[in-house]
Motif scaffolding. Structure first.
Motif, PDB file in Angstrom:
ATOM      1  N   LEU A 137      57.837  43.560 -24.321  1.00 37.17           N
ATOM      2  CA  LEU A 137      59.110  42.897 -24.600  1.00 37.17           C
ATOM      3  C   LEU A 137      60.131  43.098 -23.489  1.00 37.17           C
ATOM      4  N   VAL A 138      60.926  42.071 -23.275  1.00 37.00           N
ATOM      5  CA  VAL A 138      62.136  42.178 -22.469  1.00 37.00           C
ATOM      6  C   VAL A 138      63.233  42.540 -23.464  1.00 37.00           C
ATOM      7  N   PRO A 139      63.684  43.777 -23.470  1.00 39.96           N
ATOM      8  CA  PRO A 139      64.564  44.190 -24.581  1.00 39.96           C
ATOM      9  C   PRO A 139      65.875  43.414 -24.582  1.00 39.96           C
ATOM     10  N   ALA A 151      57.426  38.792 -23.521  1.00 40.17           N
ATOM     11  CA  ALA A 151      58.272  37.945 -24.380  1.00 40.17           C
ATOM     12  C   ALA A 151      59.656  38.560 -24.536  1.00 40.17           C
ATOM     13  N   ASP A 152      60.618  37.724 -24.841  1.00 36.78           N
ATOM     14  CA  ASP A 152      61.988  38.205 -25.058  1.00 36.78           C
ATOM     15  C   ASP A 152      62.069  39.064 -26.318  1.00 36.78           C
ATOM     16  N   GLY A 153      62.936  40.022 -26.294  1.00 37.33           N
ATOM     17  CA  GLY A 153      63.090  40.942 -27.415  1.00 37.33           C
ATOM     18  C   GLY A 153      63.580  40.282 -28.687  1.00 37.33           C
ATOM     19  N   ASN A 154      64.134  39.077 -28.564  1.00 34.47           N
ATOM     20  CA  ASN A 154      64.570  38.341 -29.752  1.00 34.47           C
ATOM     21  C   ASN A 154      63.521  37.356 -30.252  1.00 34.47           C
ATOM     22  N   PRO A 183      77.668  43.417 -29.760  1.00 30.69           N
ATOM     23  CA  PRO A 183      77.576  42.238 -30.620  1.00 30.69           C
ATOM     24  C   PRO A 183      76.847  41.049 -29.988  1.00 30.69           C
ATOM     25  N   HIS A 184      76.397  41.197 -28.705  1.00 35.59           N
ATOM     26  CA  HIS A 184      75.873  39.983 -28.057  1.00 35.59           C
ATOM     27  C   HIS A 184      74.356  39.870 -28.119  1.00 35.59           C
ATOM     28  N   TYR A 185      73.659  40.985 -28.110  1.00 38.74           N
ATOM     29  CA  TYR A 185      72.195  40.989 -28.200  1.00 38.74           C
ATOM     30  C   TYR A 185      71.564  40.084 -27.146  1.00 38.74           C
ATOM     31  N   ARG A 186      72.122  40.134 -25.947  1.00 33.33           N
ATOM     32  CA  ARG A 186      71.649  39.210 -24.907  1.00 33.33           C
ATOM     33  C   ARG A 186      70.382  39.714 -24.240  1.00 33.33           C
ATOM     34  N   VAL A 187      69.562  38.755 -23.841  1.00 35.66           N
ATOM     35  CA  VAL A 187      68.380  39.044 -23.039  1.00 35.66           C
ATOM     36  C   VAL A 187      68.693  38.620 -21.607  1.00 35.66           C
TER      37      VAL A 187
END
Lengths: 382, 382
Positions: free
Chosen positions: A127-129, A106-109, A134-138
């Protein structure tokens, strides 16, 4: 206790009439039609007046047509069912499709309920970290790496989950890229669309999802708890399999789920919900304008840029500085907003918080901006 | 399909204003206070205005007090939670308390969802058979025999379930007798009170139950789906255990269940629900009178005698004989009752059917009796 129950009789909602910017609540505000449906179908088990054995088979009211014809087209899914909510739909998919001890990537978010659903189904989570702020992108490529880590440990990947968008930053990961990676490994992809189904124009096929999850109370103007799950024919036949002990009932749903007014509010709101998804671009434009105004006041939007969703996460050093000396400390922001009839930012937060502009008129949002402006300018910074 | 959605906007309930004798629905009719609560809290996630992380922790509205103080006293249980309904509560108890492959011993009159819940939790079911008609009684001693059969096969009994009363005949098995047998074998007893909690004065301790299950939409004047589960401290700590992955959330409930208006209708109706359980004897007396009148017309009450519940199952050879030559055949009874604004007996049934008198005034019940009388006297028998 049982002698003093009058207080429960006539409880009023204290936020009625306020401007509500809580991301959890913006997409669940009922339409006038849904409010009427609510009163008409309020009694327990009301929709079962003409039941012939299954909720989704009921023809009067036309739940059957809604679930078996309308929702599949809307969700671009072969089979659809009504669930108690997004989390319950995710659990059903995991429980039905994964073997005990398998791992979900699962995505980290991901929402915390993805973790709960996996744990309840006896599964592990890899998790996919998400990247740094500031972007917190997966990165979609992270799914490849996560699956390799799992397989490298000799474990099986039972499923991948992508939260689209996530509920923290409103980030949208390219689902087709994730889908291709999953399908190359023959792993089914579940898209958790709790914040997209009913807001954005999304569908399982367009996203490359094998299973799509939606939330009625979060994004489909429905009285909760209620959700939807859509699946391909193949996976649907496994998720919605019949019971062996009670062969005319679907096992994973324990027979029937939404045996009440909630399904009627979803149906009553549905024409308006379909219409609003077509105006999604305007919502995004409004969110970007709002974020721009907030940034002029010294707050910083996190997550995707340009931003693609009404759910926004702000960091605000300026409000944090104020909180250090303000009366009521870190509760000052909540109280100042409340004074101005603005709700939805959690009490005690100042340094960072989430909000949503969804379905709010510009005038209301201007009032919110003015409120922040006033609050910032009228307080000394530490 | 998505161009033609207007039909879903304003659906009306066609049975409004009729006399409804459907056992499923009698106990779920909302109180006036619950109807007000419905409108006040209709929006999705409305109860989460002041959430601090868990539904049952919300102090405004006072869900915390209701769930942690009021309901435990009402249900005579140490710990209580809100569920999506009785079946979901039974599943939670089975999933949390039983090991994979264990067997659940249940009464032969158990609701089909007991079987579904066991199957979904990976458990087997051993039934305590109900006796022959006309009484269809379950003998408490049968629990002993069923457990011995299971243990004789080298299997473990994980739990016993007693449906109190059952949903077919409204039979009440002596729960203390079942409880003693179960506890002698150290097997926890779950009482499914979907038709008793909110109607009759019942509580886990008085019944000898380790877990008690109730249904809001069936018997607590609540808008469904909603239910309650109460448990002893020891079993509650297992059913309501925290997640390992998300330590502040309860795993079996996936965090929160009734995040919507349903819980507010349960709270608003609750004072009236407590009051009506004290008038249970009058309901039983009314049911006995009604059954007597039906028998005078040639129909036969099945189940316990004297009858102890408002839910009644009738066999009616006379209506079956009429159906053989009546216009519309076996649908004649449904149509004749509908003409007289009486609903709740399933279309197509004549030879046997269930109904309930619960919370109906005598005048309405007299109208029902007169309707049957007219229908029988005005049709030729085959």
């Amino acid at each position: 206790m049982l002698d003093n129950l009058d207080k429960f009789r006539c409880l009023k909602r204290s936020t009625t009439g306020a401007i509500n910017i809580d991301p959890l609540q913006r997409g669940g505000v009922l339409t006038p039609e849904a409010r009427e449906a609510m009163m008409e179908w309020a009694d327990g088990y009301s929709v079962c007046d003409f039941c012939t054995g299954s909720l989704e088979g009921i023809e009067n009211p036309p739940i059957k047509e809604f679930v078996h014809q309308v929702l599949p087209e809307f969700l671009e899914a072969d089979q659809v069912r009504i669930t108690h909510g997004a989390r319950e739909g995710i659990f059903a998919a995991m429980h039905a499709l994964c073997g005990a001890g398998e791992t979900v990537v699962a995505d980290g978010n991901a929402h915390y309920t993805t973790h709960l659903a996996a744990e309840l189904a006896g599964l592990k989570v890899e998790l996919v970290p998400a990247g740094e702020g500031p972007h917190y992108r997966v990165d979609p490529q992270g799914y490849q790496e996560a699956m390799e880590r799992v397989m490298g440990r000799g474990e099986r990947v039972g499923m991948a989950v992508l939260t689209y968008p996530d509920g923290n930053y409103g980030n949208l990961v390219e689902p087709k890229a994730v889908s291709e990676i999953c399908h190359d490994e023959a792993v089914p992809l579940v898209v958790n669309g709790a914040y997209s189904v009913g807001r954005m124009p999304v569908g399982a096929k367009s996203l490359g999802a094998d299973v799509i999850i939606g939330s009625g109370h979060k994004s489909m103007a429905s009285s909760g708890p209620i959700g939807v799950i859509g699946a391909t024919e193949e996976l649907g036949s496994r998720i919605f399999r019949r019971s062996k002990l009670v062969p005319n009932k679907e096992l994973e749903m324990l027979g029937c789920t939404l045996r009440g007014a909630g399904i009627m509010t979803m149906m009553a709101s549905f024409p308006a919900v379909v219409a609003r998804t077509k105006l999604w671009d305007e919502e995004v434009e409004k969110a970007r304008w709002f974020a721009g105004e907030m940034e002029k006041l010294g707050m910083d939007l996190m997550g995707d840029r340009p931003h693609g969703h009404d759910l926004m996460f702000f960091k605000s050093q300026v409000l944090y500085e104020i909180s250090k000396t303000a009366k009521k400390g870190r509760y000052f922001l909540y109280r100042e907003l409340k004074k101005r009839d603005i709700f939805g930012i959690k009490p005690g937060l100042t340094r960072q918080f989430k909000l949503s502009c969804y379905q709010l008129p510009r005038e209301d949002l201007k009032a919110v901006i003015s409120a922040f402006e006033e609050i910032i300018s009228s307080h000394p910074k530490a």
